[in-house]
Scaffold this motif. Structure first.
Motif, PDB file in Angstrom:
ATOM      1  N   TYR A 223       0.895  -1.360   0.026  1.00  0.00           N
ATOM      2  CA  TYR A 223      -0.184   0.265   0.135  1.00  0.00           C
ATOM      3  C   TYR A 223       0.473   1.501  -0.069  1.00  0.00           C
ATOM      4  O   TYR A 223       0.700   2.300  -0.878  1.00  0.00           O
ATOM      5  CB  TYR A 223      -0.877  -0.081   0.897  1.00  0.00           C
ATOM      6  N   ASP A 224       1.931   1.373   0.774  1.00  0.00           N
ATOM      7  CA  ASP A 224       3.060   2.481   0.512  1.00  0.00           C
ATOM      8  C   ASP A 224       3.429   2.243  -0.301  1.00  0.00           C
ATOM      9  O   ASP A 224       3.616   3.796  -1.026  1.00  0.00           O
ATOM     10  CB  ASP A 224       4.244   2.285   1.917  1.00  0.00           C
ATOM     11  N   GLU A 225       3.659   1.328  -1.039  1.00  0.00           N
ATOM     12  CA  GLU A 225       3.866   1.586  -2.826  1.00  0.00           C
ATOM     13  C   GLU A 225       3.691   2.157  -3.583  1.00  0.00           C
ATOM     14  O   GLU A 225       4.203   3.364  -4.595  1.00  0.00           O
ATOM     15  CB  GLU A 225       4.959   0.277  -3.004  1.00  0.00           C
ATOM     16  N   ILE A 226       2.208   1.987  -3.452  1.00  0.00           N
ATOM     17  CA  ILE A 226       1.575   2.530  -3.949  1.00  0.00           C
ATOM     18  C   ILE A 226       1.180   3.895  -3.536  1.00  0.00           C
ATOM     19  O   ILE A 226       1.231   5.043  -4.759  1.00  0.00           O
ATOM     20  CB  ILE A 226      -0.185   1.475  -4.272  1.00  0.00           C
ATOM     21  N   PHE A 227       0.491   4.216  -2.602  1.00  0.00           N
ATOM     22  CA  PHE A 227       0.638   6.037  -2.332  1.00  0.00           C
ATOM     23  C   PHE A 227       2.014   6.475  -2.654  1.00  0.00           C
ATOM     24  O   PHE A 227       1.869   7.580  -3.126  1.00  0.00           O
ATOM     25  CB  PHE A 227       0.934   5.555  -0.617  1.00  0.00           C
ATOM     26  N   TYR A 228       3.418   6.204  -2.722  1.00  0.00           N
ATOM     27  CA  TYR A 228       3.912   6.932  -2.972  1.00  0.00           C
ATOM     28  C   TYR A 228       4.193   7.256  -4.595  1.00  0.00           C
ATOM     29  O   TYR A 228       5.283   8.024  -5.584  1.00  0.00           O
ATOM     30  CB  TYR A 228       5.278   6.602  -2.588  1.00  0.00           C
ATOM     31  N   LYS A 229       3.826   6.233  -5.327  1.00  0.00           N
ATOM     32  CA  LYS A 229       4.485   5.633  -6.475  1.00  0.00           C
ATOM     33  C   LYS A 229       2.859   6.802  -7.602  1.00  0.00           C
ATOM     34  O   LYS A 229       3.751   7.309  -8.606  1.00  0.00           O
ATOM     35  CB  LYS A 229       4.732   4.403  -7.045  1.00  0.00           C
ATOM     36  N   TYR A 230       2.152   6.766  -6.715  1.00  0.00           N
ATOM     37  CA  TYR A 230       0.964   7.050  -7.904  1.00  0.00           C
ATOM     38  C   TYR A 230      -0.321   8.498  -7.786  1.00  0.00           C
ATOM     39  O   TYR A 230      -0.221   8.638  -6.548  1.00  0.00           O
ATOM     40  CB  TYR A 230      -0.157   6.204  -8.410  1.00  0.00           C
ATOM     41  N   GLU A 231      -0.520   9.031  -8.622  1.00  0.00           N
ATOM     42  CA  GLU A 231      -0.603  10.751  -7.596  1.00  0.00           C
ATOM     43  C   GLU A 231      -1.957   9.812  -7.907  1.00  0.00           C
ATOM     44  O   GLU A 231      -3.051  11.194  -6.767  1.00  0.00           O
ATOM     45  CB  GLU A 231      -0.542  11.722  -9.013  1.00  0.00           C
ATOM     46  N   ASP A 232      -2.790   9.297  -8.228  1.00  0.00           N
ATOM     47  CA  ASP A 232      -4.465   8.958  -7.719  1.00  0.00           C
ATOM     48  C   ASP A 232      -4.295   7.901  -6.325  1.00  0.00           C
ATOM     49  O   ASP A 232      -5.588   7.351  -6.218  1.00  0.00           O
ATOM     50  CB  ASP A 232      -4.935   8.498  -8.642  1.00  0.00           C
ATOM     51  N   ALA A 233      -3.433   7.796  -6.139  1.00  0.00           N
ATOM     52  CA  ALA A 233      -3.125   6.703  -4.697  1.00  0.00           C
ATOM     53  C   ALA A 233      -4.130   6.675  -3.865  1.00  0.00           C
ATOM     54  O   ALA A 233      -5.184   5.982  -3.579  1.00  0.00           O
ATOM     55  CB  ALA A 233      -1.696   6.610  -4.216  1.00  0.00           C
ATOM     56  N   HIS A 234      -4.677   7.610  -3.528  1.00  0.00           N
ATOM     57  CA  HIS A 234      -5.417   7.992  -2.255  1.00  0.00           C
ATOM     58  C   HIS A 234      -7.199   7.021  -2.605  1.00  0.00           C
ATOM     59  O   HIS A 234      -7.490   6.162  -1.911  1.00  0.00           O
ATOM     60  CB  HIS A 234      -5.943   9.488  -1.875  1.00  0.00           C
ATOM     61  N   ASP A 235      -7.916   8.055  -3.880  1.00  0.00           N
ATOM     62  CA  ASP A 235      -8.659   6.821  -4.521  1.00  0.00           C
ATOM     63  C   ASP A 235      -8.151   5.456  -5.120  1.00  0.00           C
ATOM     64  O   ASP A 235      -8.770   4.686  -4.855  1.00  0.00           O
ATOM     65  CB  ASP A 235      -9.361   7.662  -5.933  1.00  0.00           C
ATOM     66  N   VAL A 236      -7.235   4.855  -5.608  1.00  0.00           N
ATOM     67  CA  VAL A 236      -6.989   3.602  -5.998  1.00  0.00           C
ATOM     68  C   VAL A 236      -7.338   3.369  -4.603  1.00  0.00           C
ATOM     69  O   VAL A 236      -6.842   1.846  -4.415  1.00  0.00           O
ATOM     70  CB  VAL A 236      -5.920   3.795  -7.029  1.00  0.00           C
ATOM     71  N   LEU A 237      -6.222   3.275  -3.440  1.00  0.00           N
ATOM     72  CA  LEU A 237      -6.161   2.385  -2.423  1.00  0.00           C
ATOM     73  C   LEU A 237      -7.528   1.738  -1.729  1.00  0.00           C
ATOM     74  O   LEU A 237      -7.569   1.441  -1.507  1.00  0.00           O
ATOM     75  CB  LEU A 237      -5.698   2.554  -1.515  1.00  0.00           C
ATOM     76  N   ARG A 238      -8.725   2.963  -2.064  1.00  0.00           N
ATOM     77  CA  ARG A 238     -10.056   2.624  -1.214  1.00  0.00           C
ATOM     78  C   ARG A 238     -10.356   1.455  -1.854  1.00  0.00           C
ATOM     79  O   ARG A 238     -10.885   0.829  -1.115  1.00  0.00           O
ATOM     80  CB  ARG A 238     -10.414   4.123  -1.290  1.00  0.00           C
ATOM     81  N   ASP A 239      -9.904   1.530  -3.208  1.00  0.00           N
ATOM     82  CA  ASP A 239     -10.686  -0.106  -4.006  1.00  0.00           C
ATOM     83  C   ASP A 239      -9.955  -1.226  -4.395  1.00  0.00           C
ATOM     84  O   ASP A 239     -10.343  -1.835  -4.265  1.00  0.00           O
ATOM     85  CB  ASP A 239     -11.147   1.029  -6.145  1.00  0.00           C
ATOM     86  N   ILE A 240      -8.863  -0.463  -4.083  1.00  0.00           N
ATOM     87  CA  ILE A 240      -7.834  -1.639  -3.999  1.00  0.00           C
ATOM     88  C   ILE A 240      -8.022  -2.812  -2.604  1.00  0.00           C
ATOM     89  O   ILE A 240      -8.448  -3.788  -2.406  1.00  0.00           O
ATOM     90  CB  ILE A 240      -6.783  -2.051  -4.356  1.00  0.00           C
ATOM     91  N   ASP A 241      -9.091  -2.288  -1.464  1.00  0.00           N
ATOM     92  CA  ASP A 241      -8.553  -2.237  -0.241  1.00  0.00           C
ATOM     93  C   ASP A 241      -9.775  -2.985  -0.131  1.00  0.00           C
ATOM     94  O   ASP A 241      -9.806  -4.310   0.840  1.00  0.00           O
ATOM     95  CB  ASP A 241      -8.588  -1.142   0.473  1.00  0.00           C
ATOM     96  N   LYS A 242     -11.026  -2.963  -0.865  1.00  0.00           N
ATOM     97  CA  LYS A 242     -11.672  -3.955  -0.871  1.00  0.00           C
ATOM     98  C   LYS A 242     -11.872  -4.470  -1.127  1.00  0.00           C
ATOM     99  O   LYS A 242     -13.002  -5.708  -0.572  1.00  0.00           O
ATOM    100  CB  LYS A 242     -12.698  -2.583  -1.430  1.00  0.00           C
TER     101      LYS A 242
END
Length: 58
Positions: free
Chosen positions: A29-48
């Motif tokens: 999750y941290d890797e995604i957060f620091y790599k992508y500008e749309d991480a906030h929205d993407v992480l919410r969806d992926i976490d589902k």
């Protein structure tokens, strides 16, 4: 950079099939957060894809 759709699908599958511990998943999750500008929205969806832990979505 926004996450490409193929990466998004790959991460969704990775999280849904996750068989390791919470700390390792948090690193993903941290890797995604620091790599992508749309991480906030993407992480919410992926976490589902998992319901085992409450993760830090930043």
């Amino acid at each position: 950079m926004k996450m490409p759709n193929d990466e998004y699908e790959r991460y969704k599958k990775l999280v849904s099939d996750w068989s390791y511990d919470k700390e390792d998943l948090q690193r993903v999750y941290d890797e995604i957060f620091y790599k992508y500008e749309d991480a906030h929205d993407v992480l919410r969806d992926i976490d589902k894809q998992q319901s085992k832990w409450t993760m830090d979505l930043h």
